[in-house]
Write a protein that holds these residues in place. Structure first.
Motif, PDB file in Angstrom:
ATOM      1  N   LEU A  85      37.858  38.363  38.977  1.00  0.00           N
ATOM      2  CA  LEU A  85      37.757  39.811  39.188  1.00  0.00           C
ATOM      3  C   LEU A  85      37.390  40.534  37.894  1.00  0.00           C
ATOM      4  CD1 LEU A  85      40.523  40.529  41.833  1.00  0.00           C
ATOM      5  CD2 LEU A  85      38.089  40.152  42.129  1.00  0.00           C
ATOM      6  N   GLN A  86      36.464  39.977  37.161  1.00  0.00           N
ATOM      7  CA  GLN A  86      35.936  40.648  35.965  1.00  0.00           C
ATOM      8  C   GLN A  86      34.522  41.112  36.302  1.00  0.00           C
ATOM      9  OE1 GLN A  86      36.561  38.203  32.275  1.00  0.00           O
ATOM     10  NE2 GLN A  86      37.259  36.692  33.766  1.00  0.00           N
ATOM     11  N   GLU A 109      37.466  49.945  46.354  1.00  0.00           N
ATOM     12  CA  GLU A 109      38.917  50.118  46.253  1.00  0.00           C
ATOM     13  C   GLU A 109      39.565  48.744  46.097  1.00  0.00           C
ATOM     14  OE1 GLU A 109      42.571  51.404  49.136  1.00  0.00           O
ATOM     15  OE2 GLU A 109      40.540  52.005  49.701  1.00  0.00           O
ATOM     16  N   THR A 110      40.230  48.532  44.973  1.00  0.00           N
ATOM     17  CA  THR A 110      40.846  47.222  44.731  1.00  0.00           C
ATOM     18  C   THR A 110      42.231  47.173  45.369  1.00  0.00           C
ATOM     19  OG1 THR A 110      39.728  47.235  42.604  1.00  0.00           O
ATOM     20  CG2 THR A 110      41.386  45.534  42.926  1.00  0.00           C
ATOM     21  N   PRO A 111      42.491  46.182  46.227  1.00  0.00           N
ATOM     22  CA  PRO A 111      43.811  46.111  46.861  1.00  0.00           C
ATOM     23  C   PRO A 111      44.907  45.786  45.852  1.00  0.00           C
ATOM     24  CG  PRO A 111      42.497  44.187  47.411  1.00  0.00           C
ATOM     25  CD  PRO A 111      41.619  45.090  46.631  1.00  0.00           C
ATOM     26  N   ILE A 124      35.702  41.602  46.177  1.00  0.00           N
ATOM     27  CA  ILE A 124      36.491  42.738  46.679  1.00  0.00           C
ATOM     28  C   ILE A 124      35.885  43.256  47.986  1.00  0.00           C
ATOM     29  CG2 ILE A 124      37.176  45.136  46.212  1.00  0.00           C
ATOM     30  CD1 ILE A 124      38.809  43.072  44.688  1.00  0.00           C
ATOM     31  N   ALA A 125      34.565  43.377  48.017  1.00  0.00           N
ATOM     32  CA  ALA A 125      33.912  43.881  49.234  1.00  0.00           C
ATOM     33  C   ALA A 125      34.165  42.940  50.414  1.00  0.00           C
ATOM     34  CB  ALA A 125      32.420  44.041  48.993  1.00  0.00           C
ATOM     35  N   SER A 126      34.329  41.651  50.129  1.00  0.00           N
ATOM     36  CA  SER A 126      34.551  40.691  51.211  1.00  0.00           C
ATOM     37  C   SER A 126      35.913  40.896  51.887  1.00  0.00           C
ATOM     38  CB  SER A 126      34.454  39.258  50.683  1.00  0.00           C
ATOM     39  OG  SER A 126      35.620  38.934  49.960  1.00  0.00           O
ATOM     40  N   LEU A 127      36.822  41.604  51.194  1.00  0.00           N
ATOM     41  CA  LEU A 127      38.138  41.852  51.792  1.00  0.00           C
ATOM     42  C   LEU A 127      38.100  43.071  52.718  1.00  0.00           C
ATOM     43  CD1 LEU A 127      40.400  41.362  48.641  1.00  0.00           C
ATOM     44  CD2 LEU A 127      39.860  39.706  50.415  1.00  0.00           C
ATOM     45  N   GLY A 128      36.907  43.638  52.841  1.00  0.00           N
ATOM     46  CA  GLY A 128      36.755  44.790  53.711  1.00  0.00           C
ATOM     47  C   GLY A 128      37.315  46.060  53.114  1.00  0.00           C
TER      48      GLY A 128
END
Ligand code: SF4
Length: 504
Positions: free
Chosen positions: A254-255, A469-471, A497-501
């Motif tokens: 996540l960098q 938006e980062t969970p 991140i986008a893959s987590l919807g």
């Protein structure tokens, strides 16, 4: 003379140029490609010039066929200087690097290992790709022979396979030993595996927590694959076994790092050393993730060019139609088989090791993308591929920066593709594209131009990531290299991140 046809020029050895009263002697290319079956056990084949991993994998793969085979060391600046001192003026720097590297190696055999020049000439040979240009590539083989002759190794054998004939070079079972389809299939398998491991290495290394862990894992993969080649074991299974080493590399993915597509002239973009000032490692040290071009791209382009030429033959006068039709059908079938085999092996090995989000380029689709800019009849270098890669990157948002690397004065790349790229960039002003030349001298200017383009790429990667938006809780799977979602984000962190919807 034509390096491609082997036709001897007329005898004009007494021609005087009349320059300051000196006479000049016409250069003669003395071609010695003899390699007999009887010589096989005592002849060492030299080869090199691919990526670091591929050179080693190819060496093991060919040794598994019973050949005495040595991969030359990676070409460095000393190779370049040696190549310049024995080569003609005005050549491309890949020639100086690769020719100089061979001369340097032979000098080491002679001066440090005490092997006589006669033994070197009779017991060693060098294998390289040859071709008809249309750029200076057509002169490479002659350059090798000229430099070797001037360095005191006249008669040293340079064996070539035409880069556009690949596995179809015939095996002659008579006196002369030639490289068989089995040789080429083994060679191509090693190159495919090397491409896959390289792509994975460049995806994983920028996010490793412990520095050097990815390289260690790749070394373990190299050992597994080498043993499989030597023991004639299943390569797909060996690729599967590589997973356990690669999964041990702890990552922080996540960098928001800029993704940099490195393309351009084949050798300058692919080499991993002084030939491009260690560009890939430099980019990683500056915080980027590289997207390298696999060597298979060049192979797929060669197959596409052969198919394209066959289709064009149909437009020839009717008088030749019968023989062309027969030749057409056979050649087309073989090209189709070659393309199919490369794709099948690539998919098999890639799936086994866990490279899920990468497919071999569809050269037909890339040609369609670029044909309005680049005439497809124009061959040489990477042809229309450079323009196609930039357009593809823009259309599918594949990278924050596209770097096109080429040797100084490269005819197809600097003179043709870059001219066209300025039109592409004028139509897509948001594209971050940098064309950059390597001269073999002076890295400071090269690095500084790359850093300037990288600054903009870093900003784009950061903005792209921060727009999501980062969970609060991050699933572990995001840090496993086997999780490779594809979506319209360019950067790895943003893709994850986008893959987590959670995109906004
Ligand atoms: S593609 Fe460029 S660098 Fe390569 S041989 Fe041709 S002119 Fe030289």
């Amino acid at each position: 003379m034509s390096a491609c046809s082997g036709i001897k020029p007329h005898d004009d050895s007494n021609t005087s140029l009349g320059y300051l009263g000196q006479s000049a002697t016409q250069w003669r290319d003395h071609i010695n490609q003899s390699y007999t079956h009887a010589e096989r056990g005592q002849t060492t084949i030299l080869f090199g010039g691919l990526t670091l991993l591929q050179d080693r994998l190819v060496a093991t793969a060919i040794r598994s066929l019973g050949e005495k085979y040595v991969a030359l060391p990676n070409p460095d600046f000393e190779s370049f200087r040696t190549g310049k001192s024995f080569g003609n003026r005005g050549q491309c720097n890949p020639t100086y690097f690769t020719v100089g590297n061979l001369v340097k190696y032979l000098q080491k055999l002679r001066d440090e290992e005490g092997i006589s020049t006669e033994e070197i000439i009779s017991n060693y040979l060098y294998v390289t790709a040859g071709g008809c240009g249309p750029c200076r590539f057509g002169m490479y083989l002659t350059e090798y022979r000229k430099a070797l002759s001037d360095a005191g190794f006249a008669g040293f054998r340079i064996m070539s396979f035409q880069h556009n004939e690949g596995i179809f070079q015939a095996e002659d079972e008579q006196e002369s030993y030639q490289f068989s389809p089995k040789f080429f299939i083994t060679l191509i398998k090693a190159i495919i595996i090397g491409d896959i491991l390289n792509i994975l290495g460049y995806k994983i290394r920028p996010y490793e927590i412990e520095q050097g862990a990815t390289d260690q894992a790749l070394e373990a993969c190299y050992t597994l694959i080498s043993e499989a080649f030597m023991d004639k074991r299943n390569l797909t299974h060996a690729m599967w076994q590589c997973r356990k080493h690669l999964e041990k590399v702890k990552l922080n993915r996540l960098q928001p790092k800029p993704k940099v597509m490195v393309m351009g002239e084949f050798w300058a973009a692919m080499t991993e050393g002084d030939g491009n000032y260690n560009l890939h490692r430099f980019l990683e040290s500056e915080g980027a993730e590289c997207v390298p071009q696999p060597i298979l791209n060049r192979l797929m382009l060669s197959i596409w060019e052969a198919e394209y030429a066959l289709n064009k033959q149909r437009t020839l006068p009717k008088a030749d139609a019968k023989s062309i039709e027969f030749g057409d059908a056979k050649s087309k079938l073989m090209l189709k088989m070659a393309k199919g085999a490369v794709k099948v092996y690539f998919t098999l090995y890639a799936k086994a090791v866990g490279l899920h989000d990468y497919t071999l380029p569809d050269i037909d689709a890339l040609s369609k993308l670029s044909e309005v800019y680049y005439p497809l009849d124009a061959e040489g270098g990477e042809g229309h591929l450079e323009v196609a890669h930039l357009l593809e990157s823009i259309e599918h948002n594949l990278a924050h920066l596209v770097l096109s690397v080429k040797p100084f004065g490269c005819m197809p790349s600097s003179a043709v593709s870059d001219g066209i790229q300025s039109l592409v960039v004028s139509r897509y002003p948001s594209a971050n594209f940098l064309s950059i030349e390597t001269s073999g001298e002076g890295a400071a200017n090269f690095y500084s131009r790359v850093q300037m383009a990288l600054f903009k790429a870093k900003q784009s990667a950061k903005e792209e990531y921060e727009a999501l938006e980062t969970p609060t809780t991050i699933p572990d799977k995001l840090h496993n290299y086997l999780y490779q979602p594809t979506n319209h984000q360019a950067g790895t962190a943003a893709q994850l991140i986008a893959s987590l919807g959670r995109g906004v």
